[in-house]
Every structure is written in structure tokens, then in C-alpha cells.
Design a protein around this motif. Structure first.
Motif, mmCIF file in Angstrom:
data_model
loop_
_atom_site.group_PDB
_atom_site.id
_atom_site.type_symbol
_atom_site.label_atom_id
_atom_site.label_comp_id
_atom_site.label_asym_id
_atom_site.label_seq_id
_atom_site.Cartn_x
_atom_site.Cartn_y
_atom_site.Cartn_z
ATOM 1 N N MET A 149 20.391 -37.975 -22.774
ATOM 2 C CA MET A 149 19.792 -36.756 -22.225
ATOM 3 C C MET A 149 20.281 -36.505 -20.803
ATOM 4 N N ILE A 150 20.482 -37.572 -20.035
ATOM 5 C CA ILE A 150 21.055 -37.408 -18.693
ATOM 6 C C ILE A 150 22.470 -36.864 -18.798
ATOM 7 N N ALA A 151 23.253 -37.390 -19.724
ATOM 8 C CA ALA A 151 24.623 -36.903 -19.910
ATOM 9 C C ALA A 151 24.618 -35.416 -20.263
ATOM 10 N N GLU A 152 23.689 -35.002 -21.108
ATOM 11 C CA GLU A 152 23.587 -33.584 -21.472
ATOM 12 C C GLU A 152 23.168 -32.742 -20.274
ATOM 13 N N LEU A 153 22.212 -33.209 -19.496
ATOM 14 C CA LEU A 153 21.780 -32.490 -18.303
ATOM 15 C C LEU A 153 22.923 -32.373 -17.295
ATOM 16 N N GLU A 154 23.671 -33.445 -17.126
ATOM 17 C CA GLU A 154 24.821 -33.417 -16.220
ATOM 18 C C GLU A 154 25.894 -32.450 -16.726
ATOM 19 N N ARG A 155 26.104 -32.436 -18.040
ATOM 20 C CA ARG A 155 27.087 -31.509 -18.620
ATOM 21 C C ARG A 155 26.639 -30.062 -18.400
ATOM 22 N N MET A 156 25.358 -29.807 -18.618
ATOM 23 C CA MET A 156 24.834 -28.445 -18.489
ATOM 24 C C MET A 156 24.888 -27.934 -17.050
ATOM 25 N N THR A 157 24.631 -28.818 -16.103
ATOM 26 C CA THR A 157 24.553 -28.398 -14.700
ATOM 27 C C THR A 157 25.859 -28.598 -13.934
ATOM 28 N N GLY A 158 26.725 -29.447 -14.452
ATOM 29 C CA GLY A 158 27.945 -29.767 -13.717
ATOM 30 C C GLY A 158 27.682 -30.679 -12.529
ATOM 31 N N LYS A 159 26.513 -31.322 -12.516
ATOM 32 C CA LYS A 159 26.129 -32.204 -11.410
ATOM 33 C C LYS A 159 25.655 -33.538 -11.957
ATOM 34 N N GLY A 160 25.836 -34.571 -11.158
ATOM 35 C CA GLY A 160 25.349 -35.887 -11.526
ATOM 36 C C GLY A 160 23.846 -35.982 -11.338
ATOM 37 N N ILE A 161 23.260 -37.006 -11.931
ATOM 38 C CA ILE A 161 21.806 -37.162 -11.873
ATOM 39 C C ILE A 161 21.309 -37.335 -10.434
ATOM 40 N N ALA A 162 22.092 -37.980 -9.575
ATOM 41 C CA ALA A 162 21.673 -38.132 -8.175
ATOM 42 C C ALA A 162 21.612 -36.771 -7.477
ATOM 43 N N ALA A 163 22.580 -35.905 -7.762
ATOM 44 C CA ALA A 163 22.570 -34.562 -7.166
ATOM 45 C C ALA A 163 21.393 -33.744 -7.700
ATOM 46 N N ILE A 164 21.070 -33.917 -8.973
ATOM 47 C CA ILE A 164 19.923 -33.216 -9.560
ATOM 48 C C ILE A 164 18.631 -33.711 -8.910
ATOM 49 N N HIS A 165 18.511 -35.027 -8.764
ATOM 50 C CA HIS A 165 17.338 -35.608 -8.112
ATOM 51 C C HIS A 165 17.203 -35.061 -6.692
ATOM 52 N N ARG A 166 18.307 -35.030 -5.962
ATOM 53 C CA ARG A 166 18.296 -34.511 -4.590
ATOM 54 C C ARG A 166 17.905 -33.031 -4.564
ATOM 55 N N GLN A 167 18.386 -32.246 -5.536
ATOM 56 C CA GLN A 167 18.012 -30.830 -5.607
ATOM 57 C C GLN A 167 16.504 -30.669 -5.725
ATOM 58 N N LEU A 168 15.891 -31.502 -6.543
ATOM 59 C CA LEU A 168 14.444 -31.412 -6.714
ATOM 60 C C LEU A 168 13.722 -31.779 -5.424
ATOM 61 N N ILE A 169 14.156 -32.846 -4.780
ATOM 62 C CA ILE A 169 13.525 -33.285 -3.539
ATOM 63 C C ILE A 169 13.656 -32.225 -2.451
ATOM 64 N N GLU A 170 14.821 -31.583 -2.387
ATOM 65 C CA GLU A 170 15.075 -30.606 -1.335
ATOM 66 C C GLU A 170 14.679 -29.180 -1.726
ATOM 67 N N LEU A 171 14.037 -29.027 -2.880
ATOM 68 C CA LEU A 171 13.633 -27.714 -3.384
ATOM 69 C C LEU A 171 14.799 -26.746 -3.472
ATOM 70 N N GLU A 172 15.918 -27.242 -3.959
ATOM 71 C CA GLU A 172 17.137 -26.450 -4.109
ATOM 72 C C GLU A 172 17.505 -26.328 -5.582
ATOM 73 N N PHE A 173 16.512 -26.112 -6.433
ATOM 74 C CA PHE A 173 16.714 -26.118 -7.874
ATOM 75 C C PHE A 173 16.557 -24.717 -8.443
#
Length: 132
Positions: free
Chosen positions: A24-48
Motif C-alpha cells: 500500500m505504501i508502494a501504491e501511495l508513493e506511485r500515486m503521489t510521486g513522493k516517498g513515504i517520508a515526504a508524505i509524512h512530512r507533508q502531513l506534519i507541515e499541513l502541505e497536503f
């Protein structure tokens, strides 16, 4: 299902389990073009994006064993056109369960309280930065 990375929360019609498995992480990364760490950071920084929140919830349901069509249907009913104050805490909890694990940690109620407190803190910070 790996309990150490599984979140449990009320969503829509009842309590559900959510697991961001490696697939599921691989699919999320494929869909967003971002790694899980970048996605996590987006959520923390309210940049989602709003779509990211729905995708995390949907993939979490699938990763926990729900049929993909059912997960999509539940998200279409309960995550579309809903306040982000409802979807953000859940999406964040799902990613946090994978990031930090859940074993030996907080109860579901404590997680919910902490996620809500985090959301309030981030929202206040963002509002202050926007006003400045």
C-alpha cells in the motif's frame, strides 16, 4: 495483518482497521510521486492535498484486508465533501501507525486525543503564519 502497524478508528459506518502495508505504501508513493517520508512530512507541515487524505484512508482499509471496491465505496461516502478536521486526523493516525508503530503504545482513545491535539497545534501555527 501486522498489529504493530495497524490503526483502529471509527470511520463512517463503524470501527475499522487501517494498515499501510509495504504494497500500500508502494501504491501511495506511485500515486503521489513522493516517498513515504515526504508524505509524512507533508502531513506534519499541513502541505497536503485533500485527495492525499482520501487515498491514505482508502489504502489503509485495503491494507487491513478490506475489498478494494468496498474501501473505495466507503471513502466515497464518508471522506468526500467532509471537513478536513474529520479526514486529516484519521489519515495522520494511519501514517503515524506505520511510522512509529502501535505496539505497547497508546490506546485508541489516547491516539485520537493526541491526533486532535496535534491538529489543533498545527492549525494554530498555520493560522499564525498566514496572519503574519
Amino acid at each position: 495483518m501486522n498489529e504493530a502497524i495497524t490503526a483502529r478508528a471509527w470511520f463512517g459506518d463503524g470501527e475499522h482497521t487501517f494498515t499501510l502495508t509495504d504494497d500500500m505504501i508502494a501504491e501511495l508513493e506511485r500515486m503521489t510521486g513522493k516517498g513515504i517520508a515526504a508524505i509524512h512530512r507533508q502531513l506534519i507541515e499541513l502541505e497536503f492535498s485533500n485527495a492525499l487524505l482520501r487515498d491514505i484512508i482508502r489504502l489503509g482499509l485495503i491494507g487491513a484486508g478490506m475489498n478494494p471496491q468496498m474501501a473505495a465505496q466507503i471513502c466515497a461516502v464518508y471522506a468526500v465533501n467532509r471537513p478536513m478536521a474529520e479526514t486529516f486526523p484519521l489519515a495522520f493516525e494511519i501514517v503515524e501507525a506505520r511510522w512509529n508503530g502501535t505496539e505497547g503504545g497508546e490506546t485508541a482513545e489516547e491516539v485520537a486525543r493526541n491526533v486532535e491535539a496535534d491538529w489543533q497545534r498545527f492549525a494554530a501555527t498555520h493560522a499564525a503564519e498566514t496572519a503574519a
